[in-house]
Write a protein that holds these residues in place. Structure first.
Motif, PDB file in Angstrom:
ATOM      1  N   LYS A  24      23.529  58.639  42.949  1.00 49.69           N
ATOM      2  CA  LYS A  24      23.008  58.645  41.582  1.00 49.69           C
ATOM      3  C   LYS A  24      23.266  57.333  40.834  1.00 49.69           C
ATOM      4  O   LYS A  24      23.434  57.329  39.616  1.00 49.69           O
ATOM      5  N   SER A  25      23.287  56.225  41.595  1.00 53.36           N
ATOM      6  CA  SER A  25      23.316  54.910  40.959  1.00 53.36           C
ATOM      7  C   SER A  25      21.898  54.412  40.720  1.00 53.36           C
ATOM      8  O   SER A  25      21.671  53.528  39.887  1.00 53.36           O
ATOM      9  N   LEU A  26      20.941  54.978  41.474  1.00 56.01           N
ATOM     10  CA  LEU A  26      19.533  54.630  41.359  1.00 56.01           C
ATOM     11  C   LEU A  26      18.696  55.888  41.193  1.00 56.01           C
ATOM     12  O   LEU A  26      19.020  56.940  41.753  1.00 56.01           O
ATOM     13  N   PHE A  51      24.054  40.187  51.478  1.00 55.14           N
ATOM     14  CA  PHE A  51      25.481  40.306  51.162  1.00 55.14           C
ATOM     15  C   PHE A  51      25.733  40.006  49.684  1.00 55.14           C
ATOM     16  O   PHE A  51      26.466  40.741  49.005  1.00 55.14           O
ATOM     17  N   LEU A  52      25.110  38.932  49.181  1.00 55.86           N
ATOM     18  CA  LEU A  52      25.316  38.574  47.773  1.00 55.86           C
ATOM     19  C   LEU A  52      24.709  39.635  46.853  1.00 55.86           C
ATOM     20  O   LEU A  52      25.320  40.017  45.847  1.00 55.86           O
ATOM     21  N   LEU A  53      23.518  40.104  47.208  1.00 61.65           N
ATOM     22  CA  LEU A  53      22.889  41.174  46.434  1.00 61.65           C
ATOM     23  C   LEU A  53      23.752  42.432  46.478  1.00 61.65           C
ATOM     24  O   LEU A  53      23.949  43.099  45.458  1.00 61.65           O
ATOM     25  N   GLY A  54      24.292  42.742  47.664  1.00 57.24           N
ATOM     26  CA  GLY A  54      25.136  43.921  47.812  1.00 57.24           C
ATOM     27  C   GLY A  54      26.410  43.827  46.996  1.00 57.24           C
ATOM     28  O   GLY A  54      26.890  44.832  46.455  1.00 57.24           O
ATOM     29  N   ALA A  55      26.964  42.615  46.881  1.00 62.34           N
ATOM     30  CA  ALA A  55      28.174  42.416  46.083  1.00 62.34           C
ATOM     31  C   ALA A  55      27.899  42.730  44.616  1.00 62.34           C
ATOM     32  O   ALA A  55      28.719  43.346  43.923  1.00 62.34           O
ATOM     33  N   PHE A  56      26.736  42.310  44.145  1.00 62.30           N
ATOM     34  CA  PHE A  56      26.337  42.616  42.758  1.00 62.30           C
ATOM     35  C   PHE A  56      26.110  44.110  42.582  1.00 62.30           C
ATOM     36  O   PHE A  56      26.655  44.731  41.664  1.00 62.30           O
ATOM     37  N   PHE A  57      25.309  44.685  43.466  1.00 61.06           N
ATOM     38  CA  PHE A  57      24.942  46.091  43.315  1.00 61.06           C
ATOM     39  C   PHE A  57      26.149  47.017  43.452  1.00 61.06           C
ATOM     40  O   PHE A  57      26.335  47.934  42.646  1.00 61.06           O
ATOM     41  N   SER A  58      26.978  46.784  44.466  1.00 56.37           N
ATOM     42  CA  SER A  58      28.118  47.671  44.695  1.00 56.37           C
ATOM     43  C   SER A  58      29.152  47.568  43.577  1.00 56.37           C
ATOM     44  O   SER A  58      29.671  48.590  43.102  1.00 56.37           O
ATOM     45  N   SER A  59      29.454  46.334  43.138  1.00 58.42           N
ATOM     46  CA  SER A  59      30.437  46.182  42.056  1.00 58.42           C
ATOM     47  C   SER A  59      29.919  46.786  40.754  1.00 58.42           C
ATOM     48  O   SER A  59      30.670  47.431  40.011  1.00 58.42           O
ATOM     49  N   SER A  60      28.621  46.602  40.481  1.00 63.11           N
ATOM     50  CA  SER A  60      28.026  47.161  39.269  1.00 63.11           C
ATOM     51  C   SER A  60      28.047  48.681  39.299  1.00 63.11           C
ATOM     52  O   SER A  60      28.350  49.335  38.292  1.00 63.11           O
ATOM     53  N   SER A  61      27.717  49.246  40.465  1.00 63.97           N
ATOM     54  CA  SER A  61      27.695  50.703  40.600  1.00 63.97           C
ATOM     55  C   SER A  61      29.087  51.298  40.439  1.00 63.97           C
ATOM     56  O   SER A  61      29.270  52.315  39.760  1.00 63.97           O
ATOM     57  N   LEU A  62      30.081  50.660  41.042  1.00 60.35           N
ATOM     58  CA  LEU A  62      31.456  51.148  40.934  1.00 60.35           C
ATOM     59  C   LEU A  62      31.951  51.084  39.489  1.00 60.35           C
ATOM     60  O   LEU A  62      32.584  52.025  38.997  1.00 60.35           O
ATOM     61  N   LEU A  63      31.644  49.980  38.820  1.00 61.86           N
ATOM     62  CA  LEU A  63      32.101  49.829  37.433  1.00 61.86           C
ATOM     63  C   LEU A  63      31.399  50.807  36.495  1.00 61.86           C
ATOM     64  O   LEU A  63      31.991  51.256  35.509  1.00 61.86           O
ATOM     65  N   SER A  64      30.141  51.134  36.793  1.00 64.54           N
ATOM     66  CA  SER A  64      29.421  52.083  35.937  1.00 64.54           C
ATOM     67  C   SER A  64      30.025  53.481  36.044  1.00 64.54           C
ATOM     68  O   SER A  64      29.961  54.270  35.096  1.00 64.54           O
ATOM     69  N   LYS A  65      30.616  53.785  37.203  1.00 63.84           N
ATOM     70  CA  LYS A  65      31.251  55.097  37.392  1.00 63.84           C
ATOM     71  C   LYS A  65      32.708  55.099  36.906  1.00 63.84           C
ATOM     72  O   LYS A  65      33.269  56.161  36.639  1.00 63.84           O
ATOM     73  N   TYR A  66      33.300  53.908  36.787  1.00 58.36           N
ATOM     74  CA  TYR A  66      34.719  53.801  36.418  1.00 58.36           C
ATOM     75  C   TYR A  66      34.940  54.292  34.986  1.00 58.36           C
ATOM     76  O   TYR A  66      34.281  53.847  34.044  1.00 58.36           O
ATOM     77  N   LYS A  67      35.841  55.253  34.835  1.00 54.93           N
ATOM     78  CA  LYS A  67      36.153  55.854  33.534  1.00 54.93           C
ATOM     79  C   LYS A  67      34.890  56.269  32.788  1.00 54.93           C
ATOM     80  O   LYS A  67      34.728  56.019  31.589  1.00 54.93           O
ATOM     81  N   ARG A  68      33.992  56.906  33.544  1.00 51.52           N
ATOM     82  CA  ARG A  68      32.698  57.316  32.987  1.00 51.52           C
ATOM     83  C   ARG A  68      32.859  58.238  31.788  1.00 51.52           C
ATOM     84  O   ARG A  68      32.063  58.171  30.842  1.00 51.52           O
ATOM     85  N   ASN A  69      33.864  59.077  31.785  1.00 53.63           N
ATOM     86  CA  ASN A  69      34.065  60.010  30.667  1.00 53.63           C
ATOM     87  C   ASN A  69      34.285  59.288  29.350  1.00 53.63           C
ATOM     88  O   ASN A  69      33.878  59.771  28.289  1.00 53.63           O
ATOM     89  N   GLU A 130      30.038  47.039  31.268  1.00 53.60           N
ATOM     90  CA  GLU A 130      30.775  48.169  31.828  1.00 53.60           C
ATOM     91  C   GLU A 130      32.271  48.112  31.507  1.00 53.60           C
ATOM     92  O   GLU A 130      32.901  49.147  31.297  1.00 53.60           O
ATOM     93  N   ILE A 131      32.841  46.923  31.480  1.00 49.18           N
ATOM     94  CA  ILE A 131      34.277  46.784  31.196  1.00 49.18           C
ATOM     95  C   ILE A 131      34.526  46.617  29.700  1.00 49.18           C
ATOM     96  O   ILE A 131      35.489  47.161  29.146  1.00 49.18           O
ATOM     97  N   GLY A 132      33.639  45.874  29.036  1.00 51.77           N
ATOM     98  CA  GLY A 132      33.821  45.618  27.609  1.00 51.77           C
ATOM     99  C   GLY A 132      33.812  46.874  26.763  1.00 51.77           C
ATOM    100  O   GLY A 132      34.506  46.949  25.740  1.00 51.77           O
ATOM    101  N   THR A 133      33.048  47.881  27.184  1.00 55.42           N
ATOM    102  CA  THR A 133      32.983  49.128  26.420  1.00 55.42           C
ATOM    103  C   THR A 133      34.298  49.904  26.459  1.00 55.42           C
ATOM    104  O   THR A 133      34.489  50.837  25.682  1.00 55.42           O
TER     105      THR A 133
END
Length: 263
Positions: A24-26, A51-69, A130-133
């Motif tokens: 559910k990241s996409l 690999f570079l695209l994956g680094a962006f996508f995976s880090s962004s997806s993980l951060l979007s789920k981090y402390k989602r509540n 994602e982190i600033g919020t």
């Protein structure tokens, strides 16, 4: 494409896109757009580009789920949730895809600079959001320095700014190693990538559209809130968050191309 390596690349693109949809990241349309983006990037840069695209996508997806509540309050403010649709994927990955395709056609190093910088700018903006919020202190509007609520486009915080710099630097460092670039290129990618985030913030606080809900008086990026159409209180209806993201990444890409041409 009968080469086993190419078949493996195609399978990898499909599996990553499918995984993004499954976790559910996409959205479904976002997964389809991610496939197209991945194909164009693989065409020009092969597994290095993926690999570079994956680094962006995976880090962004993980951060979007981090402390989602703790980010649930933003759902009422932002136009879209944490699942990227096709428009968001293209807004963030469209420039890098075009750069990769042009590199495939020309082989010019110019497009490698554009490719890496556009991903750095997208990653910088995503990490900042994602982190600033999660900042404990209220952010301030970049131009007026007035305090505002978390998640407001055009606002900055110390935590978010540090995250933006780290996001651009992360992609810059990976770019240097993945593409065997000189360290000067890495510095350029980091600085211009961070500059792309600043451009996004400036546009977000000026021309990006914001609406006031006539029912609850909440200022939001959503055109429809509380079941009714909101009143434009800032910016222009065409300039939503996706358009602002695309423009800021284009600006960063153009600047990196200009630097390479001049040097």
């Amino acid at each position: 494409m009968s080469n086993p390596i190419h078949i493996l690349g195609l399978l990898l693109i499909g599996l990553i896109s499918l995984a993004g949809w499954k976790i559910k990241s996409l959205t479904l349309s976002g997964a389809a757009a991610a496939c197209l983006t991945g194909l164009l990037i693989y065409l020009g840069y092969g597994f290095h580009g993926l690999f570079l695209l994956g680094a962006f996508f995976s880090s962004s997806s993980l951060l979007s789920k981090y402390k989602r509540n703790k980010k649930k309050v933003l759902d009422e403010m932002l136009e879209k949730g944490d699942r990227r649709d096709s428009v968001q994927v293209i807004a963030n990955g469209g420039i890098s895809s075009i750069a990769s395709f042009l590199f495939w056609l020309t082989g010019a190093d110019l497009w490698t600079a554009v490719f890496c910088t556009s991903i750095a700018a997208a990653n910088s903006d995503t990490w900042a959001s994602e982190i600033g919020t999660l900042s404990k202190k209220a952010p301030r509007m970049l131009l007026s320095l007035k305090k505002t609520v978390r998640g407001t486009s055009g606002a900055v915080s110390l935590l978010g700014t540090a995250a933006a710099a780290a996001g651009a630097g992360f992609i810059a460092i990976l770019s240097v190693f993945v593409f065997n670039l000189d360290w000067q290129w890495g510095v350029m990618i980091a600085l211009i990538g961070f500059g792309g985030n600043l451009a996004d913030t400036l546009l977000g606080g000026t021309v990006q559209v914001k609406y006031e809900c006539p029912v609850c008086k909440e200022v939001t990026e959503k055109k429809i809130h509380c079941g009714v159409k909101g009143r434009v209180v800032q910016g222009y209806s065409f300039f939503n968050n996706d358009v602002v993201n695309m423009i800021s990444i284009c600006m960063a890409a153009a600047l990196s191309a200009g630097v390479v041409i001049l040097l």
